[in-house]
Write a protein that holds these residues in place. Structure first.
Motif, short mmCIF file in Angstrom:
data_model
loop_
_atom_site.label_atom_id
_atom_site.label_comp_id
_atom_site.label_asym_id
_atom_site.label_seq_id
_atom_site.Cartn_x
_atom_site.Cartn_y
_atom_site.Cartn_z
N PHE A 8 11.19 106.68 46.99
CA PHE A 8 10.48 107.96 46.84
C PHE A 8 9.29 107.81 45.89
CE2 PHE A 8 9.95 112.16 44.86
CZ PHE A 8 9.65 112.89 46.01
N ILE A 9 9.48 107.15 44.79
CA ILE A 9 8.39 106.93 43.82
C ILE A 9 7.30 106.06 44.45
CG2 ILE A 9 7.81 105.81 41.63
CD1 ILE A 9 10.48 106.86 40.54
N ALA A 10 7.69 105.05 45.22
CA ALA A 10 6.71 104.19 45.88
C ALA A 10 5.88 104.99 46.89
CB ALA A 10 7.41 103.02 46.57
N ILE A 11 6.53 105.86 47.64
CA ILE A 11 5.81 106.69 48.62
C ILE A 11 4.86 107.64 47.91
CG2 ILE A 11 6.10 108.54 50.32
CD1 ILE A 11 8.66 107.09 51.24
N ILE A 12 5.32 108.26 46.84
CA ILE A 12 4.46 109.17 46.06
C ILE A 12 3.27 108.40 45.49
CG2 ILE A 12 4.35 110.62 44.00
CD1 ILE A 12 5.78 111.95 46.29
N TYR A 39 1.91 105.64 46.65
CA TYR A 39 1.02 105.27 47.75
C TYR A 39 0.14 106.44 48.17
CZ TYR A 39 -0.50 103.96 52.43
OH TYR A 39 -1.26 103.70 53.54
N PHE A 40 0.74 107.61 48.36
CA PHE A 40 -0.04 108.78 48.76
C PHE A 40 -1.00 109.23 47.65
CE2 PHE A 40 3.34 109.44 52.03
CZ PHE A 40 2.50 109.29 53.13
N SER A 41 -0.59 109.07 46.41
CA SER A 41 -1.50 109.38 45.30
C SER A 41 -2.69 108.44 45.31
CB SER A 41 -0.76 109.27 43.96
OG SER A 41 0.27 110.21 43.89
N TYR A 42 -2.44 107.16 45.55
CA TYR A 42 -3.51 106.16 45.63
C TYR A 42 -4.48 106.52 46.77
CZ TYR A 42 -5.78 101.69 46.61
OH TYR A 42 -6.70 100.73 46.86
N ILE A 43 -3.95 106.88 47.92
CA ILE A 43 -4.78 107.27 49.06
C ILE A 43 -5.60 108.51 48.72
CG2 ILE A 43 -4.71 108.15 51.44
CD1 ILE A 43 -3.98 105.34 51.55
#
Length: 91
Positions: free
Chosen positions: A13-17, A19-23
């Protein structure tokens, strides 16, 4: 076992968040760059349009014989036939 699943879920979940924050941050930076480039292009466009208007006005003025005569007299020092030119001497 349950705690391990919870940790894996939390990490994913933290990795997905992340990644989307980076995008989202990259997209925001891109939009900001495009916006500043657009403003620069708009300023150049406005400047060119003003120059275009000046050139159109000058073109229209060059159709007027009185304007042409004024330019010939002021800038080129021309005179009409029979006129004596006056040249001021600056001492």
């Amino acid at each position: 076992m349950k705690k391990r699943q919870l940790n894996i879920f939390t990490v994913v979940f933290i990795a997905i968040i992340a990644y989307f924050s980076y995008i989202a941050i990259n997209q925001q930076m891109y939009i900001s760059n495009v916006s500043s480039e657009y403003q620069i292009a708009q300023q150049k466009y406005d400047k060119v349009m003003q120059e275009n208007q000046k050139l159109k006005a000058e073109k229209d003025a060059l159709q007027n014989p009185k304007y042409i005569e004024k330019i010939a007299r002021d800038e080129l020092g021309m005179t009409k036939k029979g006129e004596i030119p006056y040249v001021a001497s600056d001492k």
